[in-house]
Design a protein around this motif. Structure first.
Motif, PDB file in Angstrom:
ATOM      1  N   ALA A 178       0.836  -1.202   0.000  1.00  0.00           N
ATOM      2  CA  ALA A 178       0.000   0.000   0.000  1.00  0.00           C
ATOM      3  C   ALA A 178       0.870   1.252   0.000  1.00  0.00           C
ATOM      4  N   LEU A 179       1.965   1.253   0.771  1.00  0.00           N
ATOM      5  CA  LEU A 179       2.868   2.407   0.796  1.00  0.00           C
ATOM      6  C   LEU A 179       3.540   2.617  -0.556  1.00  0.00           C
ATOM      7  N   VAL A 180       3.963   1.536  -1.196  1.00  0.00           N
ATOM      8  CA  VAL A 180       4.586   1.639  -2.521  1.00  0.00           C
ATOM      9  C   VAL A 180       3.587   2.199  -3.524  1.00  0.00           C
ATOM     10  N   LEU A 181       2.343   1.743  -3.446  1.00  0.00           N
ATOM     11  CA  LEU A 181       1.298   2.223  -4.353  1.00  0.00           C
ATOM     12  C   LEU A 181       1.058   3.718  -4.141  1.00  0.00           C
ATOM     13  N   LEU A 182       0.962   4.156  -2.886  1.00  0.00           N
ATOM     14  CA  LEU A 182       0.750   5.574  -2.601  1.00  0.00           C
ATOM     15  C   LEU A 182       1.941   6.418  -3.066  1.00  0.00           C
ATOM     16  N   ALA A 183       3.150   5.933  -2.870  1.00  0.00           N
ATOM     17  CA  ALA A 183       4.337   6.667  -3.321  1.00  0.00           C
ATOM     18  C   ALA A 183       4.353   6.794  -4.833  1.00  0.00           C
ATOM     19  N   THR A 184       3.963   5.719  -5.535  1.00  0.00           N
ATOM     20  CA  THR A 184       3.918   5.738  -6.994  1.00  0.00           C
ATOM     21  C   THR A 184       2.894   6.752  -7.486  1.00  0.00           C
ATOM     22  N   ILE A 185       1.748   6.781  -6.850  1.00  0.00           N
ATOM     23  CA  ILE A 185       0.698   7.731  -7.234  1.00  0.00           C
ATOM     24  C   ILE A 185       1.177   9.165  -6.990  1.00  0.00           C
ATOM     25  N   ALA A 186       1.871   9.405  -5.872  1.00  0.00           N
ATOM     26  CA  ALA A 186       2.377  10.749  -5.559  1.00  0.00           C
ATOM     27  C   ALA A 186       3.414  11.191  -6.579  1.00  0.00           C
ATOM     28  N   ILE A 187       4.274  10.273  -7.001  1.00  0.00           N
ATOM     29  CA  ILE A 187       5.326  10.620  -7.981  1.00  0.00           C
ATOM     30  C   ILE A 187       4.674  10.947  -9.323  1.00  0.00           C
ATOM     31  N   ILE A 188       3.702  10.152  -9.726  1.00  0.00           N
ATOM     32  CA  ILE A 188       3.023  10.388 -11.011  1.00  0.00           C
ATOM     33  C   ILE A 188       2.262  11.721 -10.963  1.00  0.00           C
ATOM     34  N   ALA A 189       1.616  12.021  -9.848  1.00  0.00           N
ATOM     35  CA  ALA A 189       0.850  13.267  -9.716  1.00  0.00           C
ATOM     36  C   ALA A 189       1.781  14.479  -9.755  1.00  0.00           C
ATOM     37  N   SER A 190       2.907  14.396  -9.075  1.00  0.00           N
ATOM     38  CA  SER A 190       3.823  15.541  -9.063  1.00  0.00           C
ATOM     39  C   SER A 190       4.474  15.734 -10.432  1.00  0.00           C
ATOM     40  N   ALA A 191       4.738  14.639 -11.147  1.00  0.00           N
ATOM     41  CA  ALA A 191       5.334  14.741 -12.469  1.00  0.00           C
ATOM     42  C   ALA A 191       4.354  15.348 -13.465  1.00  0.00           C
ATOM     43  N   SER A 192       3.093  15.064 -13.315  1.00  0.00           N
ATOM     44  CA  SER A 192       2.094  15.590 -14.258  1.00  0.00           C
ATOM     45  C   SER A 192       1.795  17.058 -13.994  1.00  0.00           C
TER      46      SER A 192
END
Length: 194
Positions: A178-192
């Motif tokens: 769950a933490l890895v999934l949340l980190a991935t979503i945060a990275i994708i959101a900040s990149a966009s």
């Protein structure tokens, strides 16, 4: 020897004559008395059996869906006499016992004559396989004597532990995922957003 006549169902008028220990009845094509699988829907695939036990012919319901009826009464097992009517499911196909000649039981079948079934290839004859009337795994576990010798040890139920603690490792892994999934979503959101 026993003679049967089909008096109701898709193939009414057929007659069968048997001089063997076991007669299987149902919609399965390998049954000794088989019914039309598309028309005689009240009959189960493995509906009933007629067995020669101690010189008498017995009708046995093998756990059919719609029940086996003998002379209008629902039965699990009953002795057969000439003139009896077997109904496979209420309103289903019917067989009449044309004649019964009880004889001393012998362990090997002495032959079979049927006017409605094609001859069987002995290489694929299901009668050569062990026969059981058990229809559920629980029945086999309760009666391991129905199984061939090599399978009896497999039928003995294994005791289950009374209480199992939940595994901490699986809880930890789900949390980490769950933490890895949340980190991935945060990275994708900040990149966009850049």
């Amino acid at each position: 020897m026993i003679r049967l006549r089909q008096i109701k169902g898709a193939d009414s008028g057929r007659e069968f004559e048997f001089d063997q220990e076991l007669i299987r009845i149902g919609r399965m094509p390998d049954s000794d008395v088989n019914f039309d699988p598309e028309v005689d829907l009240d009959a189960s695939g493995r509906h009933a059996e007629i067995r020669n036990e101690d010189g008498r012919y017995l009708l046995i319901d093998t756990g059919s869906r719609n029940g086996t009826w003998l002379n209008g009464q629902r039965i699990k097992h009953a002795a057969l006499t000439s003139g009896d009517e077997i109904e496979l499911g209420r309103g289903g196909p019917k067989l009449e016992i044309a004649s019964v000649r009880n004889r001393p039981s012998s362990r090997a079948p002495t032959g079979r004559i049927s006017t409605g079934a094609p001859p069987r290839d002995p290489r694929f004859d299901p009668l050569a396989m062990p026969v059981t009337t058990a229809t559920r795994l629980e029945d086999l576990a309760a009666r391991p004597d129905l199984l061939p010798e090599g399978f009896r040890a497999l039928a003995v139920p294994q005791p289950r532990p009374a209480h199992r603690r939940p595994r901490r490792s699986s809880t930890f892994l789900w949390g980490a995922a769950a933490l890895v999934l949340l980190a991935t979503i945060a990275i994708i959101a900040s990149a966009s957003l850049r």
